[in-house]
Design an enzyme around this catalytic site. Structure first.
Site, PDB file in Angstrom:
ATOM      1  N   ARG A  67     -59.574  69.448   2.242  1.00  0.00           N
ATOM      2  CA  ARG A  67     -59.515  68.277   1.366  1.00  0.00           C
ATOM      3  C   ARG A  67     -60.781  67.424   1.529  1.00  0.00           C
ATOM      4  O   ARG A  67     -61.379  66.985   0.541  1.00  0.00           O
ATOM      5  CB  ARG A  67     -58.262  67.466   1.700  1.00  0.00           C
ATOM      6  N   HIS A 126     -63.449  66.831  -1.489  1.00  0.00           N
ATOM      7  CA  HIS A 126     -63.665  65.465  -1.960  1.00  0.00           C
ATOM      8  C   HIS A 126     -65.103  65.014  -1.744  1.00  0.00           C
ATOM      9  O   HIS A 126     -65.620  64.184  -2.498  1.00  0.00           O
ATOM     10  CB  HIS A 126     -62.696  64.505  -1.261  1.00  0.00           C
ATOM     11  N   ASN A 159     -59.142  58.938  -1.939  1.00  0.00           N
ATOM     12  CA  ASN A 159     -59.445  59.418  -0.591  1.00  0.00           C
ATOM     13  C   ASN A 159     -58.557  58.788   0.473  1.00  0.00           C
ATOM     14  O   ASN A 159     -58.816  58.951   1.671  1.00  0.00           O
ATOM     15  CB  ASN A 159     -60.921  59.147  -0.255  1.00  0.00           C
ATOM     16  N   HIS A 215     -54.285  74.976  -1.818  1.00  0.00           N
ATOM     17  CA  HIS A 215     -52.982  74.319  -1.713  1.00  0.00           C
ATOM     18  C   HIS A 215     -51.963  75.190  -0.986  1.00  0.00           C
ATOM     19  O   HIS A 215     -50.863  74.723  -0.676  1.00  0.00           O
ATOM     20  CB  HIS A 215     -52.458  73.956  -3.110  1.00  0.00           C
TER      21      HIS A 215
END
Length: 321
Positions: free
Chosen positions: A65, A69, A97, A193
């Site tokens: 993640r 990001h 975030n 995921h």
């Protein structure tokens, strides 16, 4: 003249010191970039990630993640690590975030690398290497990742504009395309995921009042919707659930099998399986775990090549030099 020579030498030395930490990103990334300047760099990263993974397997999802990001704002330049100051709200404090974590792990790795090779290994490379190693520990392919990134000089929360959980496939495709990634890259990268979680605020409408209909999302399995309603209606503070309800900590292709059974948690995940743009790719990945693992490695390398145009080698990942 002798005094002038000493003065000139000091100026040159000062400029060299500046150039050591401020680097224009003009060269292509390279495998084993640190083989001469910090030969143990990747080993140091791997050992610290292994220790963290042994204590908490969810670190792999957290690093994925963080890496995603970071790369999607200004390129893979570790701008997500910079702390907010009195005159600037940084990326890490943007709403999207809010659940990014493991900043302390990056700090730990950076401290170890600064001891071994001062001002040599960028924070951006640390994120990329640590993510690669965590994915491998979870069962993914351990790919060779090019390094040589620099750390960005700008971090603004106002610039954080990431594809969201309610995006359609077409909207997500455009967001990925804007970063030089194609539809296949998008479908494969969302396969991260398979070891991720989502909090209720990202999907609760799907199990209670989907798009104002007063009913659950018809594309979600009724049994799953019932389970999630109970979870989100509990007294916990915004609880979370696994995005892959079967092999939740194993990096495999089970995520795709789950969404083909209408067991996608996030709206974008479920739409991957039903949208004509992506459904055939989902079916192929669901049928072949080796295909997914190798495709994911390739897509991560491609995403990791989204670079900053210039930057520095930060001494402390949380602030500019």
């Amino acid at each position: 003249m002798e005094g002038f020579g000493k003065y000139y030498f000091k100026i040159i030395l000062f400029m060299l010191l500046i150039l050591h930490v401020y680097v224009p990103q003009t060269l292509a990334l390279q495998i084993n970039f640190y083989s001469k300047t910090c030969p143990n760099a990747e080993t140091i990263v791997r050992q610290i990630v292994q220790q963290r993974f042994a204590a908490d397997k969810s670190v792999a999802a957290a690093l994925l993640r963080m890496h995603f990001h970071d790369c999607f704002v200004r390129g893979c330049d570790a701008s997500i690590l910079i702390d907010t100051t009195s005159n600037n709200q940084a990326e890490k404090d943007a709403g999207a975030n809010g659940t990014v974590r493991e900043y302390e792990l990056i700090d730990q790795i950076k401290t170890a690398l600064e001891r071994a090779c001062p001002q040599t290994v960028s924070c951006a490379d640390i994120i990329a290497l640590a993510t690669r190693d965590a994915v491998a520990l979870s069962g993914g392919t351990r790919y060779n990742i090019p390094t040589g990134r620099v750390d960005g000089l700008i971090s603004r929360s106002s610039e954080v504009n990431l594809p969201g959980p309610t995006f359609t496939v077409a909207q997500a495709r455009q967001a990925f395309s804007n970063r030089g990634l194609n539809l296949n890259d998008m479908v494969v990268l969302l396969g991260a995921h398979t070891i991720g979680v989502a909090h209720c605020n990202f999907f609760q409408d799907r199990v209670t009042n989907f798009q104002g209909t007063g009913s659950p999302d018809p594309t979600m399995s009724p049994s799953l919707a019932s389970t999630l309603r109970t979870l989100c209606g509990s007294n916990q503070n915004n609880p979370s659930t696994f995005l892959d309800q079967n092999t939740s900590f194993v990096f495999d292709n089970e995520f795709y099998n789950q969404i083909r059974k209408n067991r996608g948690i996030l709206q974008i995940d479920q739409e991957l399986a039903v949208d004509s743009l992506s459904s055939s790719t989902v079916a192929n990945l669901a049928a072949n775990n080796n295909l997914f693992r190798q495709s994911f490695a390739n897509a991560m390398i491609k995403m990791g090549n989204i670079q900053a145009t210039s930057g520095e080698i930060r001494i402390n990942c949380r602030r500019k030099n």
